[in-house]
Design a protein around this motif. Structure first.
Motif, mmCIF file in Angstrom:
data_model
loop_
_atom_site.group_PDB
_atom_site.id
_atom_site.type_symbol
_atom_site.label_atom_id
_atom_site.label_comp_id
_atom_site.label_asym_id
_atom_site.label_seq_id
_atom_site.Cartn_x
_atom_site.Cartn_y
_atom_site.Cartn_z
ATOM 1 N N ARG A 114 7.202 -4.217 -8.982
ATOM 2 C CA ARG A 114 7.755 -5.172 -8.050
ATOM 3 C C ARG A 114 9.268 -4.582 -8.033
ATOM 4 N N ASN A 117 8.858 -1.514 -5.446
ATOM 5 C CA ASN A 117 8.756 -2.339 -4.298
ATOM 6 C C ASN A 117 9.951 -2.963 -3.569
ATOM 7 N N THR A 185 4.527 -5.737 2.215
ATOM 8 C CA THR A 185 3.846 -6.972 1.836
ATOM 9 C C THR A 185 2.547 -6.882 1.158
ATOM 10 N N GLU A 188 2.901 -6.016 -2.594
ATOM 11 C CA GLU A 188 2.925 -7.267 -3.328
ATOM 12 C C GLU A 188 1.586 -7.489 -3.561
#
Length: 239
Positions: A114, A117, A185, A188
């Motif tokens: 995360r 990202n 997106t 994720e």
């Protein structure tokens, strides 16, 4: 004199040069078909020609570069004829790596993914094309390393060496920001699947990321001829 200085580890320099050139290919810093010379690369890297020559020969062996008759080297082009095949291979191999990561990765991997990202997203919002390419590669390979398979990493590295230069077009074509925004997106979605230990969904989401980006690259790299090519379908998973 032998007790005053120690031999320089030349192999370390060679490996660093190889890794830098390899990452440059992964991140689309070289164009498909671009001609390279040992002298120019050595000057850019701040080294002597010898480690560059060794690194280039390794990349020729890996089919990432092609040796030309005049002692120059060319970045191997990915043709329209084999583009779809490489995308299918990437969906299968890299999707499988995501599947393994979902089954094997410790919980801390998801928080790291995360963070990566988020850095990628910031580059996207800033319109930083270099940061986007670096962030995308960093995220993908963090997933693949979490699969804990040296054999898989080697295969994926080989695929990216051939495919990476196609990404160079991101820096010259408008619309790439939105494509990468959608990619963040999907990233994720990959992380969430790994977090849930949902191997099937992780595989599907990773392949979806590759497939969605491939249609954009096909259109902008190959033009109208590429736009008519069929889309490779990843294995179905839970949506």
């Amino acid at each position: 004199m032998n007790d005053k200085v120690r031999p320089i580890d030349v192999t370390t320099v060679q490996e660093r040069v190889y890794q830098e050139l390899r990452n440059a290919l992964f991140q689309g810093r070289f164009m498909p078909g671009e001609v390279l010379t040992i002298r120019a690369l050595a000057a850019a890297l701040g080294t002597s020609p010898m480690p560059v020559r060794e690194a280039i020969q390794r990349l020729v062996t890996e089919n990432a570069l092609t040796q030309l008759p005049n002692r120059t080297f060319q970045v191997t082009a990915l043709t329209l004829e084999n583009y779809d095949e490489w995308i299918r291979l990437r969906c299968e191999v890299e999707g499988y790596a995501a599947q393994r990561a979902a089954l094997r990765a410790p919980a801390c991997v998801c928080s790291e993914l995360r963070k990566i990202n988020k850095t990628f997203e910031r580059a996207v919002e800033a319109g930083d094309s270099v940061g986007m390419l670096q962030g995308n590669q960093h995220f993908h390979f963090a997933v693949y390393e979490a699969a804990e398979s040296d054999a898989l990493l080697k295969m994926i590295g080989s695929l990216w060496l051939r495919f990476g230069p196609v990404l160079s077009f991101v820096q010259n074509v408008s619309g790439s920001t939105e494509m990468f925004r959608r990619g963040a997106t999907v990233h994720e979605r990959v992380v969430a699947a790994i977090e849930r230990r949902d191997a099937k969904e992780a595989r599907f989401a990773l392949a979806l990321d590759i497939r969605a980006a491939s249609s954009w690259f096909r259109l902008h790299h190959f033009g109208s001829a590429g736009a008519s090519q069929p889309q490779p379908a990843p294995r179905q998973g839970r949506h």
